[in-house]
Design a protein around this motif. Structure first.
Motif, PDB file in Angstrom:
ATOM      1  N   HIS A  50      36.271  50.594  37.775  1.00 41.13           N
ATOM      2  CA  HIS A  50      36.775  50.288  36.505  1.00 41.13           C
ATOM      3  C   HIS A  50      35.977  50.460  35.375  1.00 41.13           C
ATOM      4  N   ILE A  51      34.696  50.114  35.341  1.00 47.67           N
ATOM      5  CA  ILE A  51      33.858  50.503  34.307  1.00 47.67           C
ATOM      6  C   ILE A  51      33.222  51.657  34.063  1.00 47.67           C
ATOM      7  N   GLN A  58      34.551  40.262  36.198  1.00 50.64           N
ATOM      8  CA  GLN A  58      35.072  41.065  35.159  1.00 50.64           C
ATOM      9  C   GLN A  58      34.803  40.648  33.677  1.00 50.64           C
ATOM     10  N   LEU A 105      31.419  41.139  32.468  1.00 53.22           N
ATOM     11  CA  LEU A 105      31.096  42.556  31.865  1.00 53.22           C
ATOM     12  C   LEU A 105      31.779  42.669  30.796  1.00 53.22           C
ATOM     13  N   SER A 106      32.595  42.001  30.219  1.00 52.12           N
ATOM     14  CA  SER A 106      33.283  41.893  29.131  1.00 52.12           C
ATOM     15  C   SER A 106      32.700  41.237  27.651  1.00 52.12           C
ATOM     16  N   PHE A 163      39.704  36.622  32.214  1.00 58.99           N
ATOM     17  CA  PHE A 163      40.254  37.125  33.337  1.00 58.99           C
ATOM     18  C   PHE A 163      40.197  36.494  34.686  1.00 58.99           C
ATOM     19  N   ARG A 188      31.380  51.248  30.829  1.00 61.50           N
ATOM     20  CA  ARG A 188      31.915  50.374  29.792  1.00 61.50           C
ATOM     21  C   ARG A 188      32.285  49.021  30.207  1.00 61.50           C
ATOM     22  N   GLY A 189      32.685  48.410  28.991  1.00 62.42           N
ATOM     23  CA  GLY A 189      33.131  46.848  29.462  1.00 62.42           C
ATOM     24  C   GLY A 189      34.405  46.835  30.159  1.00 62.42           C
ATOM     25  N   SER A 190      34.592  45.659  30.675  1.00 60.94           N
ATOM     26  CA  SER A 190      35.656  45.531  31.740  1.00 60.94           C
ATOM     27  C   SER A 190      36.966  45.214  31.139  1.00 60.94           C
ATOM     28  N   ASP A 191      36.940  45.032  29.836  1.00 66.06           N
ATOM     29  CA  ASP A 191      38.254  44.639  29.081  1.00 66.06           C
ATOM     30  C   ASP A 191      38.591  45.785  28.275  1.00 66.06           C
ATOM     31  N   SER A 238      38.271  45.859  24.950  1.00 62.75           N
ATOM     32  CA  SER A 238      37.469  46.146  24.058  1.00 62.75           C
ATOM     33  C   SER A 238      36.399  47.341  23.953  1.00 62.75           C
ATOM     34  N   VAL A 272      33.242  48.553  24.352  1.00 60.94           N
ATOM     35  CA  VAL A 272      32.183  47.812  24.690  1.00 60.94           C
ATOM     36  C   VAL A 272      31.540  48.924  25.779  1.00 60.94           C
TER      37      VAL A 272
END
Lengths: 167, 361
Positions: free
Chosen positions: A31-32, A75, A78-79, A86, B126-129, B131, B133
């Protein structure tokens, strides 16, 4: 629609501990990382699909909600948002998906894709609602885009679930 | 009681887990404190695994791309065989150009031109949301701290918002939570840049009577005390009068134009003068223009205008005075406001001004 008990037992045996550890971590890494290779894949939400998969496979609401909670909190960590947003959404996704799977046949691929589609929309709506109500975030939810992404995630869910079944 | 608990076990656990997370969320919002330990665990555990994906990507997609490139080169070679002798020199030249255009090399050269102390970093994820980031592979062990600017030779990329032992979180210039003070290149107009969550940023608080042109470069102003003055931000895409007092200005950030792989973290920022020419692109190395006759360097062009040493604020004050004088308006007398749209030309400098001394930076 309910499955025979023997069949459920077979499915549970498939749920090996290594898969339980590996799949969530791999989904978060994908995902990242994958959107960095190509922005076209930013619609993909592997952590959500893995949460739904384990919920459908487990059929145990408590276990499913803890798996969803763990993936969601990872998650969040990591945001750039506060931790919990989440987590709450994926906890509910895990719980509801597991509860629903007790009454529906989730072996059918079309049914699984339907689950992925519905829970993607549910996830997006709940995440946006939580962000707006608790964190005062600006909600920019485009329904048409959300439906399109839900269809694409459902399409990805089919081969992903089959792959996880075989592991 | 026991029967009730066992009957509603699932719902009870759900409510407890949700309540715990809501409490955690409320604590963070109320106390404005982060649960750092969870983030450190997640970043330390997940980010090293992204290197594995890098390895797989380089050895699969990279291999296919390399093969595809090889086939293209083969086709081109067929065409070029007829003119080998003629094109040999041109081929060598293009190879040199390609080597120069290599972003990693440009980035390696960039710090030597940059007065600020910097450290190179690789974008790992990258960020997981949703945004904007990303994570880079430099952390507190490398001397990185919160709020440090992140740049590329093309412009500002973002700033550090989270620091972990070996990794850092960078909020990009396009994120809705990003803001920075800006100054325009031509008219030294100040404003505040804000990310919009998409590929363009807006610049707020530029009054309607101030002049901003489409295509004009904007630089960091240093007003925010985070970004040193003089870093390129991007070019103005749209500038039009707003409904209230302020203009509607949009900017295309230059730092993200060529993708995001290698970046520089400015450990110790140094303010620089705003250049009078467009910043050089990463793909072509350009020398700065030669200094003007009688000036000591680029700073002279900024500070000395019309033979008189002025600051940006002095120039604005001088312009308002000229407008007031041209329309016979005395500020503070309560006689309405002058028309700021009619801007009389500045007075000509004296024929032979004495050579002024440039103040040290």
């Amino acid at each position: 629609m309910a499955l025979p008990v023997a069949r459920r037992s077979d499915l549970r045996q498939k749920l090996r501990p290594f898969l339980l550890m590996l799949a969530p971590v791999a989904s978060i890494v994908l995902h990242i990382k994958v959107p960095l290779f190509s922005d076209y894949f930013s619609f993909l939400d592997p952590p959500l699909l893995v949460t739904v998969y384990f919920a459908l496979l487990h059929r145990d609401a408590v276990q499913a909600l803890f798996i969803g909670c763990a993936i969601g909190l990872a998650q969040d960590a990591l945001s750039s948002n506060p931790i919990g947003q989440f987590g709450i959404v994926k906890t509910l996704v895990g719980y509801i998906a597991a509860s629903a799977s007790q009454h529906l046949n989730v072996e059918n691929m079309v049914a699984r894709m339907g689950f992925a589609f519905v829970f993607y929309l549910f996830h997006q709506a709940l995440y946006a609602a939580l962000g707006a109500s608790l964190l005062g975030q600006q909600v920019s939810l485009n329904p048409a885009e959300a439906i399109l992404f839900a269809i694409m995630n459902a399409a990805v869910a089919a081969p992903l679930f089959q792959l996880l079944d075989r592991l | 009681m026991e029967f009730t608990l066992s009957r509603y076990r699932n719902v009870t656990v759900l409510v407890l887990v949700l309540a715990a997370q809501l409490f955690l969320l409320a604590y963070q919002i109320k106390s404005r404190q982060d649960v750092r330990s969870i983030r450190v665990w997640a970043v330390t555990g997940v980010m090293p695994l992204t290197r594995l994906l890098d390895f797989l990507h380089d050895n699969t997609v990279g291999l296919i791309k390399g093969y595809s490139g090889l086939m293209e080169v083969k086709d081109k070679n067929k065409d070029l065989q007829a003119e080998v002798a003629k094109l040999k020199m041109e081929n060598n030249f293009l190879r040199t150009e390609l080597a120069t255009a290599d972003r990693a090399k440009v980035l390696a050269l960039f710090p030597s031109r940059l007065p600020s102390k910097s450290i190179a970093a690789h974008v790992t994820g990258r960020g997981s949301d949703s945004s904007k980031v990303v994570f880079v592979d430099r952390g507190s062990n490398d001397g990185v701290s919160k709020n440090l600017p992140v740049v590329t030779p093309d412009g500002v990329v973002g700033r550090i918002t989270g620091v972990y032992p070996d990794y850092s979180q960078v909020v990009l210039i396009t994120d809705i939570n990003f803001a920075a003070g800006v100054i325009s290149q031509k008219h030294r107009v100040h404003g505040t840049l804000k990310g919009q969550g998409n590929s363009v940023c807006t610049v707020d608080y530029i009054r309607n009577e101030e002049k901003v042109e489409v295509g004009e470069w904007l630089f960091t102003s240093g007003d925010d005390r985070i970004f040193p003055k003089g870093l390129p931000l991007g070019q103005v895409k749209l500038a039009r009068a707003g409904k209230m007092f302020f203009q509607e200005v949009q900017l295309v950030p230059s730092g993200l134009q060529l993708g995001l792989e290698e970046v520089l973290i400015l450990l110790e920022g140094v303010h620089q003068p705003i250049p009078d020419h467009a910043p050089p692109s990463a793909s072509a190395k350009l020398l700065p223009p030669p200094p003007a006759e009688g000036s000591d360097g680029p700073d002279s062009a900024r500070v000395i205008r019309g033979g008189v040493a002025t600051t940006d604020a002095d120039q604005v004050l001088d312009r308002y005075r000229r407008i007031g004088a041209a329309q016979g308006h005395a500020y503070g007398s309560g006689g309405g406001t002058p028309n700021f749209a009619i801007d009389p030309p500045p007075p000509r400098p004296p024929a032979a001004p004495p050579a002024p001394e440039t103040p040290p930076q």
